[in-house]
Design a protein around this motif. Structure first.
Motif: not given
Ligand code: DON
Length: 343
Positions: A51-54, A120-122, A189-191, A196-198, A220-222, A272-274, A288-291, A315-318
């Motif tokens: 939910d950190y990306i609404p 953590r990933f960020n 929403s993410e932009s 934090r990414n900035q 471009l990453y976003t 899968l990060y940590d 590889k996972s994605g949020v 850890a942010g993994n499904s």
């Molecule tokens: O930068 C971010 O936070 C997201 N666009 C991507 C993070 C992410 O998918 C971490 N994965 N599990």
């Protein structure tokens, strides 16, 4: 005694899986493994949408789709394989692969590194505290955590932001075997919320990991993280990595075969990060996972697999994706560390 018996059974099952995968007779086995994982995990309710990306909080948590793609380009599916979610961090694999393709594996190793951060990933502390390899000065980081991923995006060559973007989306399209598009609501929403990414982008410039224009790299990453994909797209992307860089559905060579092992090694180390170590311990699969809720995993030479299910663990993994992929792969003998024994 019990342990021995269990182990014998497990190894036996893996060998049966190995022997039976790859001929048309076992299409049924694969479909059965996919169906049974779907049935087993569809009622699992653990985890929570990011939910950190609404925009991600609004995605249906019940969405659950599984796809497996084999060498002959066949796609075995269960559940919802049509609804798109944002690819998120899974895109990091393909942008890293693109840089490796264009500039060689050492470009990534020297500028970003190929080591687990254990953070953590960020994590920003991971950037501040990064150690360097004695002798080469290469950072002990990797292109699958946000700082390394933003740097990898900054390394894709192009005269303008548009030109770089066309290369990034083009590479993803080739791996998926179709024209993908950005989910604009997620991108916006993410932009709007990616301060934090900035900060990470600016810090990476300050430390010299990004050479210039960190703002373009973060944008471009976003955008790459907002590419819409379904389970079937993701499984085809995984299969492209499973079959030496050649998409088995379209037969297009997307990534040079010699460049694939390095990509898979980074996935195994940090996908899968940590929790990458635990994942590898149980499955042996580079993943590889994605949020957004997707996970891809690769059984080299055997299959690519993907699951989409938005609720994540700490850890942010499904949660469901991890369980379903592990079950299917173990049933099909997907673990590359399990060798067939010579009697
Ligand atoms: O930068 C971010 O936070 C997201 N666009 C991507 C993070 C992410 O998918 C971490 N994965 N599990």
């Amino acid at each position: 005694m019990t342990t021995m018996t269990t182990r014998t059974l497990l190894v036996g099952a893996a060998i049966v899986g190995l022997l039976t995968l790859g001929t048309s007779a076992q299409s049924g086995n694969i479909q059965q493994a996919v169906d049974s994982a779907y049935e087993q995990f569809k009622t699992l309710k653990e985890g929570k949408n990011a939910d950190y990306i609404p925009a991600l909080a609004k995605v249906d948590p019940n969405l659950f789709g599984i796809a497996v793609v084999t060498a002959d380009g066949k796609v075995y599916t269960a559940g919802d394989i049509k609804t798109e979610v944002s690819i998120q961090s899974i895109s990091k694999v393909f942008t890293m692969a693109q840089v490796i393709q264009e500039q060689g594996p050492e470009a990534i190793e020297k500028r970003i590194g190929v080591d687990a951060t254990g953070a953590r990933f960020n994590s920003i502390i991971a950037v501040e505290g990064v150690r360097t390899v004695v002798g080469t000065g290469a950072p002990e980081m990797n292109p699958l955590v946000n700082p390394g991923a933003i740097s990898a995006t900054s390394m894709v060559r192009g005269a303008s932001s548009d030109e770089v973007w066309k290369k990034i989306i083009g590479f993803h399209n080739d791996a998926a075997g179709r024209q993908l598009t950005v989910l604009q609501d997620v991108y916006k929403s993410e932009s709007d919320t990616n301060q934090r990414n900035q900060a990470i982008g600016a810090l990476m410039l300050a430390y010299g990991y990004i050479k210039d224009n960190w703002q373009q790299a973060v944008d471009l990453y976003t955008r790459q993280c907002s590419i819409g994909v379904n389970a079937s797209d993701l499984a085809t992307m995984a299969a492209t990595l499973a079959f030496a860089g050649k998409n088995p559905v379209t037969n297009k060579q997307v990534l040079e075969a010699a460049k694939v092992p390095g990509v898979l090694a980074v996935m195994a180390t940090a996908g899968l990060y940590d929790d990458s170590g635990k994942w590898l311990y149980h499955t042996g699969l580079p993943a590889k996972s994605g949020v957004g809720g997707g996970i891809i995993a690769v059984s080299p030479g055997k299959f690519g697999i993907a699951v989409v299910s938005p609720p994540l663990d700490d850890a942010g993994n499904s949660v469901r994706a991890q369980r379903a992929i592990a079950a299917i792969s173990n049933q099909l003998g997907g673990n590359p560390y399990v060798a067939a024994r010579k009697e």
